[in-house]
Design a protein around this motif. Sequence first.
Motif, PDB file in Angstrom:
ATOM      1  N   MET A   1       0.853  -1.169   0.000  1.00  0.00           N
ATOM      2  CA  MET A   1       0.000   0.000   0.000  1.00  0.00           C
ATOM      3  C   MET A   1       0.896   1.227   0.000  1.00  0.00           C
ATOM      4  O   MET A   1       1.851   1.298   0.728  1.00  0.00           O
ATOM      5  N   ARG A   2       0.582   2.206  -0.813  1.00  0.00           N
ATOM      6  CA  ARG A   2       1.372   3.424  -0.901  1.00  0.00           C
ATOM      7  C   ARG A   2       0.958   4.365   0.220  1.00  0.00           C
ATOM      8  O   ARG A   2      -0.213   4.630   0.417  1.00  0.00           O
TER       9      ARG A   2
ATOM     10  N   GLN B   1      -1.432   2.282 -12.331  1.00  0.00           N
ATOM     11  CA  GLN B   1      -1.187   1.617 -11.061  1.00  0.00           C
ATOM     12  C   GLN B   1       0.310   1.346 -10.895  1.00  0.00           C
ATOM     13  O   GLN B   1       0.972   0.897 -11.817  1.00  0.00           O
TER      14      GLN B   1
ATOM     15  N   ASP C   1      -7.189  -4.624  -1.841  1.00  0.00           N
ATOM     16  CA  ASP C   1      -7.588  -4.904  -3.222  1.00  0.00           C
ATOM     17  C   ASP C   1      -7.640  -6.408  -3.487  1.00  0.00           C
ATOM     18  O   ASP C   1      -8.561  -6.894  -4.151  1.00  0.00           O
ATOM     19  N   ARG C   2      -6.663  -7.138  -2.983  1.00  0.00           N
ATOM     20  CA  ARG C   2      -6.662  -8.598  -3.176  1.00  0.00           C
ATOM     21  C   ARG C   2      -7.872  -9.235  -2.509  1.00  0.00           C
ATOM     22  O   ARG C   2      -8.516 -10.119  -3.076  1.00  0.00           O
TER      23      ARG C   2
ATOM     24  N   ASP D   1       3.252  -1.136  -6.103  1.00  0.00           N
ATOM     25  CA  ASP D   1       2.793  -1.153  -4.721  1.00  0.00           C
ATOM     26  C   ASP D   1       1.289  -1.376  -4.641  1.00  0.00           C
ATOM     27  O   ASP D   1       0.800  -2.050  -3.757  1.00  0.00           O
ATOM     28  N   ASP D   2       0.526  -0.784  -5.584  1.00  0.00           N
ATOM     29  CA  ASP D   2      -0.923  -0.917  -5.576  1.00  0.00           C
ATOM     30  C   ASP D   2      -1.362  -2.341  -5.891  1.00  0.00           C
ATOM     31  O   ASP D   2      -2.384  -2.797  -5.430  1.00  0.00           O
TER      32      ASP D   2
ATOM     33  N   ASP E   1      -0.025  -5.002  -4.923  1.00  0.00           N
ATOM     34  CA  ASP E   1       0.167  -5.847  -3.752  1.00  0.00           C
ATOM     35  C   ASP E   1      -0.695  -5.406  -2.576  1.00  0.00           C
ATOM     36  O   ASP E   1      -0.508  -5.888  -1.470  1.00  0.00           O
ATOM     37  N   ASP E   2      -1.635  -4.512  -2.805  1.00  0.00           N
ATOM     38  CA  ASP E   2      -2.485  -4.005  -1.730  1.00  0.00           C
ATOM     39  C   ASP E   2      -3.382  -5.129  -1.210  1.00  0.00           C
ATOM     40  O   ASP E   2      -4.161  -5.707  -1.966  1.00  0.00           O
TER      41      ASP E   2
END
Length: 103
Positions: free
Chosen positions: A1-2, A30, A40-41, A33-34, A36-37
């Motif tokens: 996450m950024r 994107q 979101d997953r 980093d996004d 691997d959020d």
Amino acid sequence: MRLFQTAHIVTTGQQKKMTSPSPHDRSRKQDNDDEDDPVDRMISRTGCAELHYAVQECMAEHQDWRACQSQVQTFKNCMMNFQNKKKEQLGRQHPTSTQSAPS
């Protein structure tokens, strides 16, 4: 996450002001980093991701959560359906016994 957003400078005539891209804007490129959020997953696994993005896009457009209540409610219903199905599956895998164990 950024954790940090990059600021952009917008020039209007003689004035310069700092603006940040909206965190709700999914149209921007994107970063890795996004991807691997974990949020979101998790949402992608529910089948509700498109509805989540609709809420984000509405929020980015209107900047007022009250204008996005239909999108929020639709997303909420989708998430509740997913959670109910998951509870049913877990209940079938691990049935609770109301009988006492033999002694």
